[in-house]
Enzyme design. Structure first.
Site, PDB file in Angstrom:
ATOM      1  N   MET A  30      40.504  45.170  48.449  1.00 31.28           N
ATOM      2  CA  MET A  30      40.306  46.574  48.087  1.00 31.28           C
ATOM      3  C   MET A  30      38.833  46.944  48.270  1.00 31.28           C
ATOM      4  O   MET A  30      38.338  47.883  47.651  1.00 31.28           O
ATOM      5  CB  MET A  30      40.772  46.832  46.654  1.00 31.28           C
ATOM      6  N   GLY A  36      33.029  36.053  46.986  1.00 33.43           N
ATOM      7  CA  GLY A  36      34.393  35.540  46.799  1.00 33.43           C
ATOM      8  C   GLY A  36      35.268  35.951  47.976  1.00 33.43           C
ATOM      9  O   GLY A  36      35.964  35.131  48.580  1.00 33.43           O
ATOM     10  N   HIS A  37      35.218  37.246  48.323  1.00 32.04           N
ATOM     11  CA  HIS A  37      35.977  37.713  49.491  1.00 32.04           C
ATOM     12  C   HIS A  37      35.511  36.987  50.750  1.00 32.04           C
ATOM     13  O   HIS A  37      36.318  36.583  51.583  1.00 32.04           O
ATOM     14  CB  HIS A  37      35.762  39.213  49.708  1.00 32.04           C
TER      15      HIS A  37
HETATM   16  O1  PAF Z   1      43.680  41.389  44.901  1.00 32.36           O
HETATM   17  C1  PAF Z   1      43.458  42.504  45.406  1.00 32.36           C
HETATM   18  O2  PAF Z   1      42.351  42.869  45.760  1.00 32.36           O
HETATM   19  C2  PAF Z   1      44.630  43.470  45.577  1.00 32.36           C
HETATM   20  O3  PAF Z   1      45.548  43.355  44.547  1.00 32.36           O
HETATM   21  C3  PAF Z   1      45.339  43.331  46.945  1.00 32.36           C
HETATM   22  C4  PAF Z   1      45.996  41.976  47.099  1.00 32.36           C
HETATM   23  C5  PAF Z   1      44.331  43.542  48.064  1.00 32.36           C
HETATM   24  C6  PAF Z   1      46.427  44.391  47.075  1.00 32.36           C
HETATM   25  O4  PAF Z   1      45.910  45.686  46.993  1.00 32.36           O
END
Ligand code: PAF
Length: 284
Positions: A30, A36-37
């Site tokens: 999101m 982390g991402h």
């Molecule tokens: O974990 C997240 O950031 C959200 O729940 C996801 C998996 C991107 C779905 O919108």
């Protein structure tokens, strides 16, 4: 790195790559990206021929309109971070591209997510996991990933997504990735950006107490460990525990004895001021 805005463009990229027999690694996000991402992206890039990240703040998974309105967004900063990862493409669509029929009214489809979706987050955020399942299913439909990467901070989300792909018959390998933390122990989260400096200073207390409870748990009952964690965290300024549950790592149902399950995880949600933070710790 290609920036893709429409479902049609994405489907054409994916079609080409699939025809060439290429594997696709996918990281749904999101946005408001942090290390982390980036650790998930790094893995997706390393494991696959093609790697795609989506940035989409999904309105259907927010049960609180203020939470949706204040969710941190900085697309240009996200693109900049992703540019040096070796990623093939970032998909940053509008709400209309994801939900051509709109997000109001009846959900297009009720997902069978099983009992794991009814506890913890499922109890405190009604409709949240149906929204997560809806967007992840839609993204999987467009990206057709070979592997999809999810952070273990959202421990319950991974269990729910596994059930979703099973009940929908979606063929994708789910890769859980370890929680990334700041040096002071605070789990990385986009929501950390919403903390005031005083709240940010005390927020690592959540992980500290959970860590300390590992030792305590060796000589105390599940109930005593639970109560200690709640009491200690609520003793920290700004903190209110929404729930702390010590659960079987497969069913996500609370355990009463340490011997009751092969794997046991403590899952916590804490309000630090108005900011909702989640974390977890593995006891065994
Ligand atoms: O974990 C997240 O950031 C959200 O729940 C996801 C998996 C991107 C779905 O919108």
């Amino acid at each position: 790195m290609q920036i893709i805005r429409t479902a049609a463009e994405l489907e054409s990229l994916v079609g080409r790559e699939k025809n060439n027999g290429h594997s696709i690694g996918f990281v749904p996000t999101m946005g408001a990206l942090h290390d982390g991402h980036l650790s998930l992206v790094e893995k997706a890039v390393a494991d696959n021929d093609v790697s795609i990240v989506s940035i989409f703040v999904n309105p259907t998974q927010f049960n609180n309109p203020t939470d949706l309105a204040t969710y941190p967004r900085d697309e240009q900063a996200d693109f900049k971070l992703l540019a040096s990862t070796g990623l093939t493409a970032v998909f940053a669509p509008t709400v209309e591209e994801i939900y051509p029929g709109g997000t109001e009214g009846r959900r297009r489809h009720e997902f069978d997510l099983g009992q794991v979706a009814t506890v913890m987050e499922g109890k405190y955020r009604p409709g949240h996991f149906q929204g997560v399942a809806e967007v992840v299913a839609r993204l999987f439909e467009l990206v057709r990933p070979t592997r999809a990467y999810f952070g273990e901070k959202d421990f319950q989300q991974i269990a729910v997504i596994r059930n979703m792909i099973e009940s929908e018959g979606i063929d994708v390998e789910i890769i859980p990735c370890p929680i990334k933390r700041n040096a002071d122990g605070l789990a990385l989260s986009s929501r950390n950006a919403l903390l005031t400096s005083d709240q940010r200073r005390v927020a690592p207390g959540i992980h500290r107490v959970l860590e300390e409870s590992l030792e305590y748990a060796k000589s105390h009952s599940v109930r005593a460990t639970h109560d200690l964690v709640v009491e200690e965290i609520e003793g920290i300024p700004f903190m209110r525990v929404e729930y702390f549950e010590i659960v079987d790592d497969r069913t996500l149902l609370p355990v009463e004895e340490w011997e009751e399950a092969g794997g046991i995880v403590g899952c916590i949600t804490v309000y630090c001021g108005d900011v909702r933070l989640i974390d977890n710790i593995r006891y065994k």
